[in-house]
Design an enzyme around this catalytic site. Structure first.
Site, mmCIF file in Angstrom:
data_model
loop_
_atom_site.group_PDB
_atom_site.id
_atom_site.type_symbol
_atom_site.label_atom_id
_atom_site.label_comp_id
_atom_site.label_asym_id
_atom_site.label_seq_id
_atom_site.Cartn_x
_atom_site.Cartn_y
_atom_site.Cartn_z
ATOM 1 N N ASN A 1 6.442 -29.455 18.390
ATOM 2 C CA ASN A 1 7.442 -30.491 18.116
ATOM 3 C C ASN A 1 8.583 -30.243 19.092
ATOM 4 O OD1 ASN A 1 9.350 -32.223 17.078
ATOM 5 N ND2 ASN A 1 9.654 -31.094 15.159
ATOM 6 N N TRP A 2 8.579 -31.024 20.156
ATOM 7 C CA TRP A 2 9.573 -30.795 21.215
ATOM 8 C C TRP A 2 10.980 -31.199 20.772
ATOM 9 C CZ3 TRP A 2 6.987 -32.947 26.353
ATOM 10 C CH2 TRP A 2 5.866 -32.163 26.658
ATOM 11 N N LYS A 3 11.074 -31.989 19.716
ATOM 12 C CA LYS A 3 12.378 -32.506 19.261
ATOM 13 C C LYS A 3 13.065 -33.254 20.413
ATOM 14 C CE LYS A 3 12.456 -28.969 15.758
ATOM 15 N NZ LYS A 3 13.219 -28.066 14.883
ATOM 16 N N HIS B 1 10.318 -35.067 8.741
ATOM 17 C CA HIS B 1 10.957 -33.818 9.182
ATOM 18 C C HIS B 1 12.350 -33.713 8.557
ATOM 19 C CE1 HIS B 1 12.594 -30.645 11.628
ATOM 20 N NE2 HIS B 1 11.363 -30.355 12.005
ATOM 21 N N GLU C 1 15.059 -32.682 9.681
ATOM 22 C CA GLU C 1 16.168 -33.150 10.537
ATOM 23 C C GLU C 1 16.333 -34.662 10.420
ATOM 24 O OE1 GLU C 1 14.745 -31.304 14.143
ATOM 25 O OE2 GLU C 1 15.172 -29.337 13.295
ATOM 26 N N GLU D 1 7.752 -26.802 5.825
ATOM 27 C CA GLU D 1 8.791 -26.238 6.684
ATOM 28 C C GLU D 1 10.043 -25.952 5.865
ATOM 29 O OE1 GLU D 1 8.046 -27.468 11.055
ATOM 30 O OE2 GLU D 1 9.268 -28.994 10.115
ATOM 31 N N GLY E 1 14.447 -23.094 13.219
ATOM 32 C CA GLY E 1 15.353 -22.826 14.331
ATOM 33 C C GLY E 1 16.340 -21.701 14.042
ATOM 34 N N SER F 1 10.487 -21.183 12.696
ATOM 35 C CA SER F 1 10.555 -19.946 13.486
ATOM 36 C C SER F 1 9.202 -19.247 13.622
ATOM 37 C CB SER F 1 11.605 -18.990 12.902
ATOM 38 O OG SER F 1 12.880 -19.602 12.925
ATOM 39 N N GLY G 1 8.500 -25.613 16.721
ATOM 40 C CA GLY G 1 9.623 -26.225 17.435
ATOM 41 C C GLY G 1 9.943 -25.442 18.695
ATOM 42 N N GLY G 2 10.919 -24.536 18.591
ATOM 43 C CA GLY G 2 11.406 -23.789 19.752
ATOM 44 C C GLY G 2 10.317 -23.187 20.624
HETATM 45 P P1 PGA Z 1 11.260 -24.061 14.898
HETATM 46 O O1 PGA Z 1 11.109 -25.570 14.394
HETATM 47 O O2 PGA Z 1 9.883 -23.581 15.246
HETATM 48 O O3 PGA Z 1 12.159 -24.146 16.109
HETATM 49 O O4 PGA Z 1 11.853 -23.285 13.789
HETATM 50 C C1 PGA Z 1 10.038 -25.961 13.605
HETATM 51 C C2 PGA Z 1 10.138 -27.444 13.313
HETATM 52 O O5 PGA Z 1 11.246 -27.917 13.025
HETATM 53 O O6 PGA Z 1 9.125 -28.170 13.355
#
Ligand code: PGA
Length: 252
Positions: free
Chosen positions: A9-11, A96, A98, A168, A174, A214, A235-236
Site C-alpha cells: 500500500n504505497w499510500k 483503511h 486513514e 490493521e 506506521g 509495521s 505500507g512503509g
Molecule cells: P505500515 O502501514 O506498514 O506502514 O504500518 C500499513 C498500512 O497502513 O496498510
C-alpha cells in the site's frame, strides 16, 4: 487452500516516474525468483494505468487504494470503481483507517464502495482494526465485528469470494509498533470465526486474512507462521523493492 498474499500500500507516495521505477524493479526481482504467494501492489490512482500495463505479464497484480461511493457523474475529483477497473487494476483497498479517520468514511459509505467495486469486477481488500484506546479497553473484537457487519457482511457468499480481509490495528500502522504474532493470531482467529458465523466454516476457511501494521522482513516470518495469518498489507516497507521482497520471501 486459501491464498497467501503480500500486498503493498504505497499510500500518497511516489511520483509517476518513481512508481514506474519501483514496479519495474519488483517485476524483475520476482521474474528472477518466483514468489511463493500472491503479490499485489496498491498504488495511487495516477499510477494505475501505467503500472497495470507494465505488470500485465508479471506475477504482480495491481490495486487502487480507494474508489468513489458513486457510480459516475458530477463528483469532481472522484474516481469510480469502473474507472479503476478500466486501468487494468484487479483490486481496490477499502476501509483503511486513514480513510475512515481523515476522510470520514463511514460504514455506510464503505458499503456503497464495496458494492460498486464488486459490481465492477474488482476484488476488495477490506481493512478493519481498532485504535489504541479501543485495544486498551479490550474492545478489539467488538470493533472488528462491527466494521465487518457495517460494510461487508451483507454480501452473498458468491460475492465474498472476491473479498480479502486486512486486520490493521491502528496503533501499529506506521508506528514501528507491531502487534505480537500472538496478538495478531488471536484476533485473526476471531475474525475468521465471525466470517464462519455468516458464511459457514468452509467459506471462512477459504478467506484470506492479512495482517497490517509495521510489518517488515524481520517480523513477517513469525507473523506469517501463525495458522490464521495469510499474509500482510504493507505500507512503509512496500516503498523499497528490497524491503518488500524481504517480506514476500517470508513465504519461502
Ligand atoms: P505500515 O502501514 O506498514 O506502514 O504500518 C500499513 C498500512 O497502513 O496498510
Amino acid at each position: 487452500m486459501r491464498k497467501h498474499i503480500v500486498a503493498g500500500n504505497w499510500k500518497m507516495n511516489k511520483s509517476l516516474q518513481e512508481g514506474v521505477a519501483l514496479a519495474t524493479e519488483l517485476k524483475e526481482m520476482l521474474a528472477a525468483q518466483k514468489p511463493n504467494c500472491d503479490v499485489i501492489i496498491g498504488t495511487p490512482f495516477i499510477h494505475l494505468a501505467t503500472v497495470s500495463e507494465l505488470l500485465k505479464d508479471s506475477v504482480i497484480a495491481v490495486s487502487a487504494e480507494n474508489c468513489a461511493d458513486k457510480e459516475s457523474g458530477a463528483y469532481t475529483g472522484e474516481v469510480s470503481a469502473s474507472m479503476v477497473k478500466s486501468t487494468g487494476a484487479e483490486y481496490v483497498i477499502l476501509g483503511h483507517s486513514e480513510r475512515r479517520e481523515y476522510y470520514h468514511e463511514t460504514p455506510e459509505i464503505l458499503k456503497e464502495k464495496v458494492d460498486l467495486a464488486l459490481a465492477n469486477g474488482l476484488k476488495v481488500i477490506f481493512c478493519i482494526g481498532e485504535s489504541l484506546e479501543e485495544r486498551e479497553a479490550n474492545k478489539q473484537e467488538a470493533v472488528c465485528k462491527a466494521e465487518l457487519a457495517g460494510s461487508v457482511f451483507h454480501l452473498t457468499a458468491e460475492q465474498w469470494k472476491n473479498v480479502v480481509i486486512a486486520y490493521e490495528p491502528i496503533w501499529a500502522i506506521g508506528t514501528g509498533k507491531t502487534a505480537t504474532a500472538e496478538q495478531a493470531e488471536e484476533i485473526h482467529a476471531y475474525i475468521r470465526s465471525c466470517v464462519a458465523e455468516v458464511y459457514g466454516a468452509e467459506v471462512a476457511d477459504e478467506t484470506s486474512i492479512l495482517y497490517g501494521g509495521s510489518c517488515k522482513a524481520s517480523n513477517a516470518p513469525e507473523l506469517f507462521g501463525k495458522p490464521n495469518i495469510d499474509g500482510g498489507l504493507i505500507g512503509g516497507a512496500s516503498l523499497k523493492a528490497d524491503d518488500f521482497k524481504g517480506i514476500i520471501d517470508a513465504w519461502n
